[in-house]
Design a protein around this motif. Structure first.
Motif, PDB file in Angstrom:
ATOM      1  N   ASN A 164      43.946  47.684  46.119  1.00 38.88           N
ATOM      2  CA  ASN A 164      42.929  46.632  46.141  1.00 38.88           C
ATOM      3  C   ASN A 164      43.697  45.314  46.165  1.00 38.88           C
ATOM      4  O   ASN A 164      44.251  44.899  45.134  1.00 38.88           O
ATOM      5  N   PRO A 165      43.771  44.647  47.315  1.00 33.98           N
ATOM      6  CA  PRO A 165      44.687  43.506  47.486  1.00 33.98           C
ATOM      7  C   PRO A 165      44.135  42.199  46.909  1.00 33.98           C
ATOM      8  O   PRO A 165      44.007  41.180  47.606  1.00 33.98           O
ATOM      9  N   THR A 166      43.851  42.233  45.627  1.00 34.41           N
ATOM     10  CA  THR A 166      43.278  41.074  44.953  1.00 34.41           C
ATOM     11  C   THR A 166      43.888  40.972  43.561  1.00 34.41           C
ATOM     12  O   THR A 166      44.831  41.700  43.225  1.00 34.41           O
ATOM     13  N   TYR A 167      43.363  40.082  42.747  1.00 40.05           N
ATOM     14  CA  TYR A 167      43.801  39.970  41.355  1.00 40.05           C
ATOM     15  C   TYR A 167      42.598  40.142  40.438  1.00 40.05           C
ATOM     16  O   TYR A 167      41.609  39.411  40.539  1.00 40.05           O
ATOM     17  N   LEU A 168      42.679  41.133  39.556  1.00 36.16           N
ATOM     18  CA  LEU A 168      41.700  41.335  38.498  1.00 36.16           C
ATOM     19  C   LEU A 168      42.466  41.533  37.210  1.00 36.16           C
ATOM     20  O   LEU A 168      43.293  42.452  37.118  1.00 36.16           O
ATOM     21  N   PRO A 169      42.256  40.708  36.209  1.00 37.08           N
ATOM     22  CA  PRO A 169      43.035  40.794  34.967  1.00 37.08           C
ATOM     23  C   PRO A 169      43.016  42.204  34.381  1.00 37.08           C
ATOM     24  O   PRO A 169      41.953  42.812  34.237  1.00 37.08           O
ATOM     25  N   GLY A 170      44.210  42.706  34.086  1.00 43.29           N
ATOM     26  CA  GLY A 170      44.332  44.015  33.476  1.00 43.29           C
ATOM     27  C   GLY A 170      44.165  45.179  34.413  1.00 43.29           C
ATOM     28  O   GLY A 170      44.286  46.340  33.996  1.00 43.29           O
ATOM     29  N   ARG A 171      43.908  44.914  35.694  1.00 39.78           N
ATOM     30  CA  ARG A 171      43.677  46.024  36.628  1.00 39.78           C
ATOM     31  C   ARG A 171      44.538  45.901  37.882  1.00 39.78           C
ATOM     32  O   ARG A 171      45.335  46.770  38.172  1.00 39.78           O
ATOM     33  N   TYR A 172      44.372  44.820  38.645  1.00 47.69           N
ATOM     34  CA  TYR A 172      45.106  44.666  39.894  1.00 47.69           C
ATOM     35  C   TYR A 172      45.810  43.320  39.928  1.00 47.69           C
ATOM     36  O   TYR A 172      45.272  42.317  39.469  1.00 47.69           O
ATOM     37  N   ASN A 173      47.010  43.336  40.504  1.00 49.49           N
ATOM     38  CA  ASN A 173      47.749  42.095  40.726  1.00 49.49           C
ATOM     39  C   ASN A 173      48.455  42.223  42.069  1.00 49.49           C
ATOM     40  O   ASN A 173      49.661  42.421  42.145  1.00 49.49           O
ATOM     41  N   ASN A 174      47.657  42.129  43.141  1.00 45.14           N
ATOM     42  CA  ASN A 174      48.149  42.471  44.478  1.00 45.14           C
ATOM     43  C   ASN A 174      47.995  41.337  45.484  1.00 45.14           C
ATOM     44  O   ASN A 174      47.803  41.588  46.675  1.00 45.14           O
ATOM     45  N   PHE A 175      48.118  40.107  45.017  1.00 41.57           N
ATOM     46  CA  PHE A 175      48.026  38.990  45.960  1.00 41.57           C
ATOM     47  C   PHE A 175      49.172  38.991  46.967  1.00 41.57           C
ATOM     48  O   PHE A 175      49.070  38.394  48.038  1.00 41.57           O
ATOM     49  N   HIS A 176      50.272  39.658  46.629  1.00 41.83           N
ATOM     50  CA  HIS A 176      51.432  39.672  47.509  1.00 41.83           C
ATOM     51  C   HIS A 176      51.310  40.729  48.611  1.00 41.83           C
ATOM     52  O   HIS A 176      52.124  40.755  49.537  1.00 41.83           O
TER      53      HIS A 176
END
Length: 265
Positions: free
Chosen positions: A132-144
């Motif tokens: 999931n190419p987004t940022y969600l606190p505690g779940r995803y950190n995929n802005f790169h």
């Protein structure tokens, strides 16, 4: 192409909220939701991809047959939903092929968690849709990570769709909580920019999750579940078809690229 996908699995999510639920209920709730999904897809005559755990597949042989017989794609969601070992990549692929009689070429990690792409390639998958190419606190950190599909370790990566620019996630929680008109606008924006839409849901969303004592879900999880979810998905599919957007399985969409990947192995 519109790529609807459904992560069909034993319904273990209440454990994340401190609740217990029997294995029988985990299967029966997800079974009811899977039937609702298949009925909707039949109504609109569209095809989708079902990422299934082996544990769930073993308990719904009639629905696995229905998925395959009606032209949908079956892909792997692991052996268990709440347990993962690298060896499960190959084991789940082989078992799902045995249960379905179909080649399994796609994988999605439970809860869209990271997975070693070298292990995915070794297990013989052609594509992985676990990002999931987004940022969600505690779940995803995929802005790169790329918003759109790309190749890594001879495996095609198909991230979930997010909006252009701000990368607002178009996953299941957004579908439940945004006004449907706004979600439609974001989906249209992503489709027009990327020329495809890859969005995912779960069968238990199509059942009533409003019993807080039983499931422990906060309002943003249980909002618009059950009959409301069925009605919203019915409306949304009709909207996309009205736009003349074609629907298909992930395998159909990636077919030209998959052929090139297999040649390079």
């Amino acid at each position: 192409m519109v790529l609807l996908s459904f992560d069909i699995e034993e319904f273990d999510m209440p454990f994340e909220y401190g609740k217990t639920i029997s294995f029988e209920d985990q299967i029966s709730i997800s079974r009811v939701g899977t039937i609702a999904i298949l009925d909707l897809l039949d109504k609109h005559q569209v095809k989708a991809t079902f990422f299934c755990t082996v544990t769930f597949a073993e308990n719904i042989p009639d629905l696995i047959k229905r998925i395959v017989d009606t032209g949908h794609e079956l892909a792997s969601h692991g052996y268990y939903h709440s347990d993962f070992k690298p060896e499960h990549l190959l084991q789940s692929k082989l078992k799902l092929e045995e249960l379905s009689g179909q080649e399994i070429i796609g994988y999605r990690m439970a809860r869209m968690m990271p997975v070693d792409e070298r292990e995915v390639e070794k297990a013989g998958y052609s594509y992985n849709s676990s990002i999931n190419p987004t940022y969600l606190p505690g779940r995803y950190n995929n802005f790169h990570v790329s918003r759109t599909y790309f190749k890594q370790n001879n495996v095609l990566q198909l991230p979930a769709s997010v909006s252009p620019w701000v990368r607002f996630p178009l996953f299941w929680l957004s579908f439940h909580n945004l006004p449907l008109g706004i979600y439609k606008s974001l989906a249209k924006w992503a489709y027009q920019k990327d020329h495809y839409l890859n969005i995912y849901f779960h069968p238990w969303e199509f059942t009533d999750l409003n019993d807080f004592e039983r499931f422990g879900f906060p309002a943003y999880v249980r909002k618009n579940t059950g009959e409301q979810m069925i009605a919203r998905m019915d409306n949304f599919i009709a909207y996309l078809k009205g736009k003349q957007y074609p629907f298909g399985t992930i395998q159909q969409f990636l077919k030209p690229l998959i052929h090139d990947v297999k040649k390079q192995r």
